[in-house]
Design a protein around this motif. Structure first.
Motif, PDB file in Angstrom:
ATOM      1  N   ILE A   1       0.847  -1.188   0.000  1.00 20.31           N
ATOM      2  CA  ILE A   1       0.000   0.000   0.000  1.00 20.31           C
ATOM      3  C   ILE A   1       0.883   1.239   0.000  1.00 20.31           C
ATOM      4  CG2 ILE A   1      -2.030  -1.064   0.995  1.00 20.31           C
ATOM      5  CD1 ILE A   1      -1.230  -0.143   3.706  1.00 20.31           C
ATOM      6  N   ARG A   2       0.450   2.204  -0.784  1.00 16.06           N
ATOM      7  CA  ARG A   2       1.254   3.414  -0.991  1.00 16.06           C
ATOM      8  C   ARG A   2       1.319   4.258   0.271  1.00 16.06           C
ATOM      9  NH1 ARG A   2      -2.285   7.582  -1.236  1.00 16.06           N
ATOM     10  NH2 ARG A   2      -4.460   7.081  -1.755  1.00 16.06           N
ATOM     11  N   ASP A   3       2.330   5.095   0.321  1.00 12.82           N
ATOM     12  CA  ASP A   3       2.431   6.054   1.411  1.00 12.82           C
ATOM     13  C   ASP A   3       1.199   6.961   1.394  1.00 12.82           C
ATOM     14  OD1 ASP A   3       4.859   4.996   2.071  1.00 12.82           O
ATOM     15  OD2 ASP A   3       6.037   6.513   1.000  1.00 12.82           O
ATOM     16  N   GLY A   4       0.684   7.244   2.526  1.00 11.64           N
ATOM     17  CA  GLY A   4      -0.483   8.114   2.615  1.00 11.64           C
ATOM     18  C   GLY A   4      -1.793   7.352   2.710  1.00 11.64           C
ATOM     19  N   LEU A   5      -1.789   6.056   2.371  1.00 12.49           N
ATOM     20  CA  LEU A   5      -3.001   5.246   2.499  1.00 12.49           C
ATOM     21  C   LEU A   5      -2.950   4.544   3.858  1.00 12.49           C
ATOM     22  CD1 LEU A   5      -5.589   4.191   1.126  1.00 12.49           C
ATOM     23  CD2 LEU A   5      -4.249   2.257   0.278  1.00 12.49           C
ATOM     24  N   GLY A   6      -3.874   4.880   4.738  1.00 12.05           N
ATOM     25  CA  GLY A   6      -3.860   4.333   6.080  1.00 12.05           C
ATOM     26  C   GLY A   6      -4.364   2.905   6.142  1.00 12.05           C
TER      27      GLY A   6
END
Length: 308
Positions: free
Chosen positions: A108-113
């Motif tokens: 999961i990408r940075d910024g996706l919690g």
């Protein structure tokens, strides 16, 4: 590890947090330390004893998780310990640790919690499969979404908004109408006080709709089928009418089955209508298809077009 265990069929009181042995990743698997686990209608149906695919009691449900890679099985090359991931899993997700095939896991990408990531797989893949794969929506269509404020419904709304000039009709209780309008629903119908079929025909001036997304089941499938324009498609993806979330009623089950409409190929051809069913739990063996759907869902999330 701790796990949320369904000890028998019943209400929420049958759920227990128990200690279970830590799973070990087999070759081709990763071990995920679960940060968040999804809760879906299938989990509730299984708890009350009405989900035929569920494991035997006592069982640990859970179809989707987000978390961190804890360990790697032999042959795993796509991940490293500490990677933040989201995954589909066929049961076992409602626990602190779960071993999952590498093919079902995505970073999961940075910024996706973790909260948002865990809420994506089942609901978003279901909506994507119906609206972008089985019968793709096209500009100018009208789509009826039942249970529009539910998990699949909200993601279906977003997929519709990503296509130009789609008219969205949603059914829900009246208390949710303002929220749904803020999400982009053009016409909200209170299914508790209105005949939604009559309302839809009035809204569409008797023409009907191009797509119906129906998780209600039973006689509502027939009502949705009758609302379709030529070329329209009914997506059946649940049977909420059979479960009240607390108990199992064999009378309700039998009565729902007896009210089912039978569709013949000749009738479908004569009326130029389509009917399909979607059960993500029965697509687990379609590894490439599920990987494609999850990749696309994560791309749409990164583009800001989908959010759980």
């Amino acid at each position: 590890m701790r796990a949320l265990v369904n000890i028998k069929a019943g209400g929420p009181e049958v759920l227990q947090v128990q200690q279970r042995p830590d799973p070990m990743p087999q070759p081709g698997q990763v071990l995920v330390r679960v940060k968040r686990a999804g809760l879906n209608f299938a989990d509730i149906s299984a708890r009350v004893g009405l989900y035929p695919d569920a494991p035997k009691f006592p069982m640990v449900m859970g179809y989707e998780v987000s978390g961190v890679i804890e360990a790697l099985g032999n042959g795993v090359t796509s991940f490293a310990r500490g990677d933040r991931v989201v995954s589909m899993c066929r049961f076992g997700g409602q626990a602190e640790l779960v071993a999952i095939p590498e093919s079902q896991v995505r970073k999961i990408r940075d910024g996706l919690g973790f909260d948002e990531a865990a809420a994506l797989p089942v609901n978003a893949l279901t909506a994507f499969h119906m609206l972008r794969w089985v019968a793709p929506i096209q500009p100018g269509m009208t789509v009826l979404i039942h249970m529009a404020a539910g998990g699949v419904g909200l993601l279906a709304i977003q997929l519709c908004k990503a296509v130009s000039n789609i008219t969205i009709i949603g059914t829900s209780s009246a208390a949710k109408h303002d929220f749904l309008k803020a999400q982009g629903v053009h016409h909200c119908i209170d299914y508790r006080t209105k005949d939604y079929a009559k309302e839809v025909m009035e809204l569409t001036k008797g023409r009907g709709v191009d797509r119906v997304l129906d998780a209600l089941g039973g006689p509502d499938w027939e009502k949705g089928y009758n609302l379709l324009k030529p070329g329209g498609h009914l997506h059946c993806f649940g049977w909420a009418n059979m479960v009240d979330g607390k108990t199992r009623s064999l009378f309700t089950v039998v009565s729902q089955f007896l009210k089912l409409k039978k569709y013949s190929p000749m009738e479908l051809m004569d009326k130029n209508r389509g009917v399909s069913g979607t059960n993500m739990g029965h697509l687990w063996g379609e590894v490439e298809l599920m990987a494609h759907h999850l990749e696309k869902v994560l791309e749409l999330t990164a583009e800001g077009k989908l959010t759980a």
